[in-house]
Design a protein around this motif. Structure first.
Motif, PDB file in Angstrom:
ATOM      1  N   ALA A  72       8.466  43.751 -23.357  1.00  0.00           N
ATOM      2  CA  ALA A  72       8.408  44.522 -22.117  1.00  0.00           C
ATOM      3  C   ALA A  72       9.459  44.039 -21.125  1.00  0.00           C
ATOM      4  O   ALA A  72      10.111  44.849 -20.445  1.00  0.00           O
ATOM      5  N   VAL A  73       9.649  42.734 -21.037  1.00  0.00           N
ATOM      6  CA  VAL A  73      10.683  42.191 -20.159  1.00  0.00           C
ATOM      7  C   VAL A  73      12.059  42.626 -20.657  1.00  0.00           C
ATOM      8  O   VAL A  73      12.930  43.028 -19.864  1.00  0.00           O
ATOM      9  N   ALA A  74      12.278  42.577 -21.963  1.00  0.00           N
ATOM     10  CA  ALA A  74      13.567  43.000 -22.512  1.00  0.00           C
ATOM     11  C   ALA A  74      13.860  44.451 -22.169  1.00  0.00           C
ATOM     12  O   ALA A  74      15.012  44.818 -21.867  1.00  0.00           O
ATOM     13  N   ARG A  75      12.832  45.285 -22.188  1.00  0.00           N
ATOM     14  CA  ARG A  75      13.040  46.700 -21.882  1.00  0.00           C
ATOM     15  C   ARG A  75      13.401  46.921 -20.418  1.00  0.00           C
ATOM     16  O   ARG A  75      14.001  47.940 -20.074  1.00  0.00           O
ATOM     17  N   MET A  76      13.037  45.988 -19.545  1.00  0.00           N
ATOM     18  CA  MET A  76      13.483  46.090 -18.159  1.00  0.00           C
ATOM     19  C   MET A  76      15.005  46.038 -18.063  1.00  0.00           C
ATOM     20  O   MET A  76      15.602  46.559 -17.122  1.00  0.00           O
ATOM     21  N   PHE A  77      15.628  45.403 -19.046  1.00  0.00           N
ATOM     22  CA  PHE A  77      17.090  45.325 -19.104  1.00  0.00           C
ATOM     23  C   PHE A  77      17.678  46.424 -19.991  1.00  0.00           C
ATOM     24  O   PHE A  77      18.878  46.426 -20.273  1.00  0.00           O
ATOM     25  N   GLY A  78      16.829  47.334 -20.459  1.00  0.00           N
ATOM     26  CA  GLY A  78      17.291  48.399 -21.329  1.00  0.00           C
ATOM     27  C   GLY A  78      17.445  47.993 -22.777  1.00  0.00           C
ATOM     28  O   GLY A  78      18.044  48.714 -23.574  1.00  0.00           O
ATOM     29  N   TYR A  79      16.875  46.833 -23.138  1.00  0.00           N
ATOM     30  CA  TYR A  79      17.008  46.306 -24.502  1.00  0.00           C
ATOM     31  C   TYR A  79      15.697  46.546 -25.236  1.00  0.00           C
ATOM     32  O   TYR A  79      14.686  45.892 -24.968  1.00  0.00           O
TER      33      TYR A  79
END
Length: 373
Positions: A212-219
Motif C-alpha cells: 500500500a505504501v509502494a502504491r502511494m508512489f505509483g509502484y
C-alpha cells in the motif's frame, strides 16, 4: 499552504517499526543525523515481529543465492553475538526436522544439500538412536539435525534495537501512519496525522502494508497477502515433553514449514503455526482453528500427546508475496523505486526476517547512505 512551508526536515525516514525497520534505523543512526522512523501502531514491533515462533533459523530452506538464504546465513552469527552482548534472552537449542518414515529420507537429504550449499554449518542426518537420546518422546526413525538453530525473545530484541537507535540520536514517532506522499525534486513529503516530514531518502519497511505504501508512489508491482499463523500451547504440566525445536518436513506448496514444536525462552511449548490466508490484514482472530487440528498435526511427531494437553494460544500475520493458489519459493523484494530512486521498498519481508534483521540492517543502511551521500 504548500507541504514545503509546513514540513519538518529529515535526512532519512523509515516507514514501519518492525524488527527490520528498527535494525536499519539503529544502523543508520551510527553515521547519519536526522534519521526518523514512523510507526502506525502505538508501539514498535506490535505486528509480525513479535507474533511469530521466535526462532533463529539456520538457513537450509531457501534457494541458494537468494536474499533469504544470504541474509539468514549471514545474520545467524550476528544475532547470536548481539543477543550475548545485550543480554537478550536466547538459546541455541538446536532443531530436528523429522520424517515419518525412512522412505522420506531423500527429502531430508535434499534439505541438507540445500543447506550445505547455502553455507549452513553442522547439518547432519541422524538415526532413531540419536533422536531418542535427544528427544525421547519422538517417534521419528530419521531426522535432520541443525545444531545452530535457536530461539529468541523477539520483544526484547525489538526493544533493544529501538533503545539503541534512540541512544544514537534517531527519532521514533509511534502512532504516525503515513497518509499520503508527494515527491518534489529530491525531497519526499510524508504526511501523517500529526505533521508533514520532508526526507531525502525514504525506506518503506511497512510489513503487511508495504504494498500500500509502494502504491502511494505509483509502484504497484507487488501485492502483499496476509497469511495467518495460529498457535496452540502445551499445558505447563506437559511442557517437558520436548526439549528442543522439532519440525516436520516443510509444506510442499511453499506456504510454510508446517506445524512444529517450539519451546520459548519464557518456558512455554508452542504447537504451530498453521498457514491460513485471510482477506483482511487485521484478521487475527476470526474463524479460529480448533485446537484439535493442532493436536492432529502434531500427533505423528509426538505420539504421547493427548488432546487435553493443548490449549489455544496467539496468532500472527505474515506479509507474503505468494497468493494462496501459488506454490514454490518466493524471495523478498528489496528494490529502489523505479520512478523515485530516493525511495527503497522492502516488500514481503516474512520469515526469516527476524533472524536476518541485523544483516538486512547493514545492507539496507548502505543502500540509503548511497542515496543521501
Amino acid at each position: 499552504m504548500t507541504p514545503e512551508s509546513t514540513a519538518s526536515t529529515a535526512n532519512i525516514v523509515i516507514i514501519g517499526g518492525g524488527v527490520i525497520g528498527l535494525s536499519v534505523l539503529a544502523e543508520l543512526a551510527q553515521t547519519h543525523d536526522d534519521v526518523f522512523l514512523l510507526e502506525a501502531k502505538p508501539r514498535v514491533g506490535q505486528i509480525s515481529s513479535t507474533r511469530n515462533s521466535g526462532v533463529i533459523h539456520a538457513g537450509m530452506y531457501y534457494a541458494t543465492g537468494s536474499l533469504k538464504a544470504t541474509h539468514c546465513v549471514r545474520g545467524v552469527p550476528m544475532l547470536y553475538e548481539f543477543c550475548a552482548r545485550y543480554d537478550i534472552p536466547h538459546q541455541r537449542i538446536g532443531k530436528l526436522i523429522v520424517a515419518d518414515s525412512l522412505d522420506q529420507t531423500p527429502e531430508l537429504e535434499a534439505i541438507k544439500k540445500l543447506g550445505d550449499a547455502n553455507g549452513v554449518e553442522g547439518l547432519q542426518l541422524v538415526d532413531h538412536s540419536f533422536i531418542r537420546h535427544r528427544e525421547p518422546a519422538l517417534a521419528s526413525p530419521v531426522a535432520l539435525h541443525s545444531p545452530n538453530t535457536g530461539i529468541i525473545e523477539a520483544e526484547a530484541l525489538v526493544n533493544k534495537l529501538a533503545a539503541l537507535a534512540q541512544e544514537r540520536g534517531a527519532h521514533i514517532l509511534p502512532g504516525s501512519p503515513v497518509q499520503s506522499v508527494e515527491v518534489k525534486g529530491d525531497l519526499v513529503y510524508l504526511r501523517t496525522p500529526h505533521e508533514t516530514i520532508a526526507a531525502r531518502c525514504v525506506i518503506n519497511s511497512a510489513g503487511l502494508y508495504a504494498d500500500a505504501v509502494a502504491r502511494m508512489f505509483g509502484y504497484d508491482k507487488h501485492t502483499v497477502y496476509a497469511c495467518r499463523g495460529e498457535y496452540a500451547e502445551v499445558v505447563p504440566s506437559r511442557r517437558e515433553l520436548i526439549k528442543g525445536l522439532v519440525y516436520p518436513l516443510p509444506l510442499k506448496n511453499g506456504h510454510g514449514l508446517g506445524v512444529h514444536l517450539t519451546p520459548t525462552t519464557g518456558g512455554r511449548l508452542l504447537v504451530g503455526p498453521n498457514s491460513r490466508y485471510r482477506d483482511s490484514k487485521e484478521d487475527y482472530e476470526g474463524d479460529p482453528t480448533p485446537v484439535k487440528d493442532f493436536y492432529e498435526a502434531a500427533l505423528h511427531m509426538l505420539p504421547t500427546l493427548r488432546p487435553e494437553d493443548l490449549r489455544a494460544s496467539y496468532s500472527g500475520l505474515r506479509p507474503r508475496l505468494q497468493a494462496a493458489h501459488e506454490s514454490g519459493f518466493v524471495d523478498w523484494a528489496i528494490e529502489y523505486d523505479p520512478q523515485y530512486p530516493q525511495v527503497i521498498h522492502l516488500i514481503g519481508m516474512e520469515s526469516p526476517g527476524l533472524t536476518s534483521c541485523l544483516s538486512l540492517g547493514l545492507s539496507i543502511a548502505k543502500m540509503a547512505s548511497e542515496v543521501v551521500t
